[in-house]
Design a protein around this motif. Structure first.
Motif, PDB file in Angstrom:
ATOM      1  N   GLU A  34       0.940  -0.998  -0.022  1.00 34.08           N
ATOM      2  CA  GLU A  34       0.185   0.027   0.009  1.00 34.08           C
ATOM      3  C   GLU A  34       0.788   1.252  -0.019  1.00 34.08           C
ATOM      4  O   GLU A  34       1.334   1.697   0.932  1.00 34.08           O
ATOM      5  N   VAL A  35       1.072   1.929  -1.068  1.00 33.28           N
ATOM      6  CA  VAL A  35       1.705   3.030  -1.346  1.00 33.28           C
ATOM      7  C   VAL A  35       1.142   4.073  -2.162  1.00 33.28           C
ATOM      8  O   VAL A  35      -0.113   3.818  -2.757  1.00 33.28           O
ATOM      9  N   THR A  36       1.687   5.424  -1.847  1.00 37.30           N
ATOM     10  CA  THR A  36       1.172   6.507  -2.783  1.00 37.30           C
ATOM     11  C   THR A  36       1.440   6.403  -4.379  1.00 37.30           C
ATOM     12  O   THR A  36       2.523   5.991  -4.564  1.00 37.30           O
ATOM     13  N   LYS A  37       0.216   6.437  -5.005  1.00 37.13           N
ATOM     14  CA  LYS A  37       0.692   6.511  -6.437  1.00 37.13           C
ATOM     15  C   LYS A  37       1.577   7.575  -7.022  1.00 37.13           C
ATOM     16  O   LYS A  37       1.074   8.534  -6.839  1.00 37.13           O
ATOM     17  N   TYR A  62       2.764   7.327 -10.437  1.00 41.95           N
ATOM     18  CA  TYR A  62       2.725   7.155 -12.003  1.00 41.95           C
ATOM     19  C   TYR A  62       1.301   6.797 -12.433  1.00 41.95           C
ATOM     20  O   TYR A  62       0.569   5.839 -11.729  1.00 41.95           O
ATOM     21  N   ASP A  63       0.588   7.502 -13.318  1.00 45.20           N
ATOM     22  CA  ASP A  63      -0.480   7.312 -14.119  1.00 45.20           C
ATOM     23  C   ASP A  63      -0.522   6.011 -14.910  1.00 45.20           C
ATOM     24  O   ASP A  63      -1.408   4.963 -14.877  1.00 45.20           O
ATOM     25  N   LEU A  64       0.682   5.875 -15.192  1.00 50.78           N
ATOM     26  CA  LEU A  64       0.979   4.678 -16.590  1.00 50.78           C
ATOM     27  C   LEU A  64       2.427   4.129 -16.212  1.00 50.78           C
ATOM     28  O   LEU A  64       3.554   4.924 -16.277  1.00 50.78           O
ATOM     29  N   MET A  65       2.523   2.948 -16.307  1.00 52.23           N
ATOM     30  CA  MET A  65       3.900   2.205 -16.255  1.00 52.23           C
ATOM     31  C   MET A  65       4.009   1.638 -17.323  1.00 52.23           C
ATOM     32  O   MET A  65       3.050   0.614 -17.814  1.00 52.23           O
ATOM     33  N   ILE A  66       4.992   1.671 -18.386  1.00 48.92           N
ATOM     34  CA  ILE A  66       5.260   0.909 -19.468  1.00 48.92           C
ATOM     35  C   ILE A  66       6.372   0.120 -19.241  1.00 48.92           C
ATOM     36  O   ILE A  66       7.627   0.246 -18.821  1.00 48.92           O
ATOM     37  N   ILE A  67       6.418  -1.426 -19.398  1.00 47.59           N
ATOM     38  CA  ILE A  67       7.628  -2.049 -19.142  1.00 47.59           C
ATOM     39  C   ILE A  67       7.755  -3.132 -20.349  1.00 47.59           C
ATOM     40  O   ILE A  67       6.736  -3.978 -20.819  1.00 47.59           O
ATOM     41  N   THR A  71       7.819   0.410  -8.045  1.00 48.06           N
ATOM     42  CA  THR A  71       7.150   0.911  -9.167  1.00 48.06           C
ATOM     43  C   THR A  71       5.931   0.502  -9.684  1.00 48.06           C
ATOM     44  O   THR A  71       5.258   1.328  -9.765  1.00 48.06           O
ATOM     45  N   PHE A  72       5.934  -0.964  -9.747  1.00 45.58           N
ATOM     46  CA  PHE A  72       4.679  -1.549 -10.057  1.00 45.58           C
ATOM     47  C   PHE A  72       3.459  -0.925  -8.985  1.00 45.58           C
ATOM     48  O   PHE A  72       2.535  -0.417  -9.430  1.00 45.58           O
ATOM     49  N   ASN A  73       3.942  -1.032  -7.775  1.00 47.41           N
ATOM     50  CA  ASN A  73       3.072  -0.658  -6.666  1.00 47.41           C
ATOM     51  C   ASN A  73       2.507   0.793  -6.756  1.00 47.41           C
ATOM     52  O   ASN A  73       1.613   1.334  -6.442  1.00 47.41           O
ATOM     53  N   GLU A  74       3.496   1.563  -7.223  1.00 39.35           N
ATOM     54  CA  GLU A  74       3.027   3.263  -7.335  1.00 39.35           C
ATOM     55  C   GLU A  74       2.484   3.543  -8.437  1.00 39.35           C
ATOM     56  O   GLU A  74       2.194   4.650  -8.645  1.00 39.35           O
TER      57      GLU A  74
END
Length: 355
Positions: free
Chosen positions: A196-199, A201-206, A265-268
């Motif tokens: 449970e973390v603060t967001k 990024y609106d979008l993660m590209i991997i 980063t996934f969680n954010e």
């Protein structure tokens, strides 16, 4: 913890085809250590480099490269693979030869091969890790699946990183009727954990996977994301000696991330845009993420998984040449992936190495 392992040495060898085979071996390597086994990692290319960064104090060995490449035109992928078949066979032969030497030299007590076709021995317990009991290859699926099962049958056990129940991730890829080998479903594997973390990024590209398709998609997405508002993190999937970070307007670029950074980063990130490779799907399920898939052109497995999850109302997808950034609006109409309630008893699984 196992009290019987007596510091036995286990060779664990993932295929270097993208980074998925390597990353899903990370929880197994950690479990081996926790149960008093000594892992030795064997692979090649980017997969080996990634695992060296994850486990700098574990011994690593280099295997021959299969030199798997995608065709620039996805429709030609199967034929390019067939053209490279003699090279792959030669690598498998060299692989078998090296493993025979290593068993004696390093006093290896067991093997876990993640789709490395030549990493096997009749003299010590060998496990084959795969999610492809059926190998999708279009109209030749029956033949490629038959050949793959002949490889599987050489091993003492086959571990499938999925569940045996009707609700599962692999569908017909990882489930067959009346297998004629020792099959165990060990549950989805992921090196990541939900937090449970603060967001941020609106979008993660991997990105991941062999060239040239990785670069083709990267260039396409760089052109598209200029139309997307909000913060974007773009992980290019290029494992290099040093990590690089660039900020261009609202996009933060990384060449690669280690597991700890990737988990954070996934969680954010609110949404994920990626290939529909099976290891990525397991990670998304573990984290309960909403995503959009772009299957690698010509790779039947990724196309099948993307179609399966879309039909189940979980994740939308688009073909690479048809994708546009507006497609991401479809994500709201899908449920997203959720974790499976499974816990691995590694001590019991590793009993094979005590026989």
């Amino acid at each position: 913890m196992s009290f019987n392992s007596a510091n036995k040495t286990i060779l664990i060898a993932p295929l270097n085809w993208g980074l998925g085979h390597a990353t899903r071996c990370i929880p197994i390597i950690k479990a081996l250590q926790e149960n008093n086994y000594i892992p030795i990692i064997a692979s090649d290319g980017a997969a080996l480099e990634l695992l060296k960064k994850e486990f700098p104090y574990i011994q690593t060995l280099k295997l021959p490269s299969y030199r798997i490449e995608y065709a620039k035109n996805g429709e030609n992928f199967k034929w390019k693979l067939l053209k490279n078949f003699p090279t792959i066979l030669k690598a498998i032969w060299k692989e078998e030869k090296k493993v025979r030497k290593w068993i004696k030299k390093y006093d290896i007590d067991g093997i876990i091969s993640d789709n490395r076709l030549g990493v096997f021995s009749k003299k010590i317990p060998s496990v084959y890790l795969t999610h492809q009991l059926n190998v999708m290859s279009g109209n030749t699926t029956w033949f490629s699946s038959f050949l793959h099962r002949q490889i599987i049958k050489k091993h003492k056990e086959c571990w499938v990183p999925d569940v045996s129940e009707k609700l599962n991730l692999t569908g017909k890829l990882g489930h067959i009727v009346k297998p004629d080998f020792n099959l165990k479903y060990i549950g989805p594997l992921s090196r990541l954990h939900k937090k449970e973390v603060t967001k941020v990024y609106d979008l993660m590209i991997i990105l991941s996977g062999p060239e040239p398709q990785r670069s083709v998609l990267e260039e396409k997405l760089k052109n598209e994301i200029g139309k997307h508002k909000g913060n974007i993190v773009f992980i290019q999937g290029i494992v290099e000696k040093e990590q690089k970070k660039d900020q261009i307007e609202n996009v933060t670029y990384y060449n690669f991330m280690n597991s700890k950074q990737l988990e954070q980063t996934f969680n954010e990130s609110e949404l994920v845009l990626c290939r529909s490779g099976y290891t990525t799907i397991m990670d998304l399920a573990q984290l309960g993420k909403k995503a959009f898939f772009i299957p690698t052109p010509g790779q039947y497995e990724q196309e099948y998984l993307a179609k399966k999850l879309k039909e189940e109302g979980l994740v939308p997808y688009a073909k690479q040449d048809l994708f546009c950034i507006e497609n991401l609006n479809e994500i709201d109409n899908y449920k997203g992936l959720n974790p499976f309630e499974t816990t691995n008893n590694w001590a019991i699984l590793f009993e094979i190495f005590e026989k």
